[in-house]
Write a protein that holds these residues in place. Structure first.
Motif, PDB file in Angstrom:
ATOM      1  N   UNK A   1      -7.780  -4.675  -6.917  1.00 52.01           N
ATOM      2  CA  UNK A   1      -7.570  -4.349  -5.520  1.00 52.01           C
ATOM      3  C   UNK A   1      -8.164  -2.981  -5.213  1.00 52.01           C
ATOM      4  N   UNK A   2      -8.625  -2.840  -3.993  1.00 44.23           N
ATOM      5  CA  UNK A   2      -9.172  -1.581  -3.525  1.00 44.23           C
ATOM      6  C   UNK A   2      -8.094  -0.493  -3.586  1.00 44.23           C
ATOM      7  N   UNK A   3      -8.467   0.721  -3.314  1.00 39.89           N
ATOM      8  CA  UNK A   3      -7.602   1.905  -3.435  1.00 39.89           C
ATOM      9  C   UNK A   3      -6.195   1.710  -2.895  1.00 39.89           C
ATOM     10  N   UNK A   4      -5.235   2.067  -3.708  1.00 40.93           N
ATOM     11  CA  UNK A   4      -3.818   2.135  -3.336  1.00 40.93           C
ATOM     12  C   UNK A   4      -3.164   0.802  -2.965  1.00 40.93           C
ATOM     13  N   UNK A   5      -3.842  -0.315  -3.117  1.00 42.98           N
ATOM     14  CA  UNK A   5      -3.238  -1.611  -2.821  1.00 42.98           C
ATOM     15  C   UNK A   5      -2.699  -2.214  -4.113  1.00 42.98           C
ATOM     16  N   UNK A   6      -1.568  -2.883  -4.001  1.00 44.35           N
ATOM     17  CA  UNK A   6      -0.944  -3.535  -5.151  1.00 44.35           C
ATOM     18  C   UNK A   6      -0.318  -4.844  -4.702  1.00 44.35           C
ATOM     19  N   UNK A   7      -0.204  -5.771  -5.628  1.00 45.23           N
ATOM     20  CA  UNK A   7       0.536  -7.005  -5.395  1.00 45.23           C
ATOM     21  C   UNK A   7       1.772  -6.924  -6.273  1.00 45.23           C
ATOM     22  N   UNK A   8       2.933  -7.015  -5.629  1.00 45.68           N
ATOM     23  CA  UNK A   8       4.180  -6.858  -6.374  1.00 45.68           C
ATOM     24  C   UNK A   8       5.204  -7.879  -5.897  1.00 45.68           C
ATOM     25  N   UNK A   9       6.185  -8.154  -6.740  1.00 43.21           N
ATOM     26  CA  UNK A   9       7.303  -8.984  -6.291  1.00 43.21           C
ATOM     27  C   UNK A   9       8.009  -8.294  -5.130  1.00 43.21           C
ATOM     28  N   UNK A  10       8.589  -9.091  -4.261  1.00 40.16           N
ATOM     29  CA  UNK A  10       9.263  -8.513  -3.100  1.00 40.16           C
ATOM     30  C   UNK A  10      10.482  -9.345  -2.723  1.00 40.16           C
ATOM     31  N   UNK A  11      11.269  -8.772  -1.876  1.00 33.19           N
ATOM     32  CA  UNK A  11      12.395  -9.497  -1.295  1.00 33.19           C
ATOM     33  C   UNK A  11      11.902 -10.189  -0.036  1.00 33.19           C
ATOM     34  N   UNK A  12      12.478 -11.318   0.245  1.00 30.63           N
ATOM     35  CA  UNK A  12      12.123 -12.055   1.451  1.00 30.63           C
ATOM     36  C   UNK A  12      12.974 -11.523   2.599  1.00 30.63           C
ATOM     37  N   UNK A  13      12.330 -11.213   3.703  1.00 32.14           N
ATOM     38  CA  UNK A  13      13.052 -10.744   4.878  1.00 32.14           C
ATOM     39  C   UNK A  13      13.929 -11.871   5.419  1.00 32.14           C
ATOM     40  N   UNK A  14      15.002 -11.506   6.059  1.00 34.14           N
ATOM     41  CA  UNK A  14      15.915 -12.498   6.616  1.00 34.14           C
ATOM     42  C   UNK A  14      15.153 -13.392   7.599  1.00 34.14           C
TER      43      UNK A  14
ATOM     44  N   UNK B   1       0.874  -1.173   0.000  1.00 36.65           N
ATOM     45  CA  UNK B   1       0.000   0.000   0.000  1.00 36.65           C
ATOM     46  C   UNK B   1       0.912   1.224   0.000  1.00 36.65           C
ATOM     47  N   UNK B   2       0.753   2.064  -1.011  1.00 37.57           N
ATOM     48  CA  UNK B   2       1.610   3.250  -1.158  1.00 37.57           C
ATOM     49  C   UNK B   2       3.088   2.876  -1.099  1.00 37.57           C
ATOM     50  N   UNK B   3       3.457   1.831  -1.806  1.00 36.54           N
ATOM     51  CA  UNK B   3       4.839   1.339  -1.920  1.00 36.54           C
ATOM     52  C   UNK B   3       5.414   0.760  -0.630  1.00 36.54           C
ATOM     53  N   UNK B   4       4.611   0.612   0.406  1.00 37.03           N
ATOM     54  CA  UNK B   4       5.068  -0.022   1.645  1.00 37.03           C
ATOM     55  C   UNK B   4       4.525  -1.450   1.697  1.00 37.03           C
ATOM     56  N   UNK B   5       5.391  -2.405   1.966  1.00 31.97           N
ATOM     57  CA  UNK B   5       4.966  -3.801   2.063  1.00 31.97           C
ATOM     58  C   UNK B   5       4.161  -3.982   3.341  1.00 31.97           C
ATOM     59  N   UNK B   6       2.928  -4.500   3.204  1.00 29.72           N
ATOM     60  CA  UNK B   6       2.055  -4.648   4.371  1.00 29.72           C
ATOM     61  C   UNK B   6       1.688  -6.100   4.663  1.00 29.72           C
TER      62      UNK B   6
END
Length: 84
Positions: free
Chosen positions: A48-61, A7-12
Motif C-alpha cells: 500500500x502507498x504511504x501510511x495506508x494499512x489494511x487491518x481488522x476492524x469492528x463493524x459499525x452499528x 490511514x494513520x490509524x483512522x478507518x477510511x
C-alpha cells in the motif's frame, strides 16, 4: 473478522468481509504499488502507498460487510461498462 482500510490509524473505508476485498478496493483507488523483489521473494510484491494499512476492524452499528462488498462489486461492474 471484517477488515477495512486505515490511514494513520483512522478507518477510511467501510468494513468488508475479507482482507482480499479491501485489497481490491485499494487497487481500484490507486493505493497499491508494486515494489521490486528482494532476495527472499521472487517477482514484484504489492504494498500500500504511504501510511495506508489494511487491518481488522469492528463493524459499525447497522453496517453489513457482505452488503458493502456487493455494493463495491456492483459499482466496479458499472464503471467497467461505462469505460467500454
Amino acid at each position: 473478522m471484517p477488515y477495512a482500510l486505515f490511514c494513520n490509524d483512522a478507518q477510511i473505508s467501510k468494513a468488508y468481509p475479507d482482507e482480499s476485498d479491501v485489497w481490491k478496493l485499494a487497487q481500484r483507488s490507486g493505493l497499491v504499488v508494486d515494489v521490486s523483489s528482494d532476495d527472499e521473494r521472487p517477482g514484484p510484491r504489492r504494498v500500500l502507498d504511504n501510511d495506508y494499512e489494511i487491518k481488522p476492524c469492528r463493524v459499525a452499528q447497522g453496517e453489513d460487510p457482505a452488503k458493502n462488498k456487493a455494493e463495491a462489486e456492483q459499482q466496479s461492474r458499472m464503471e467497467l461498462e461505462l469505460n467500454t
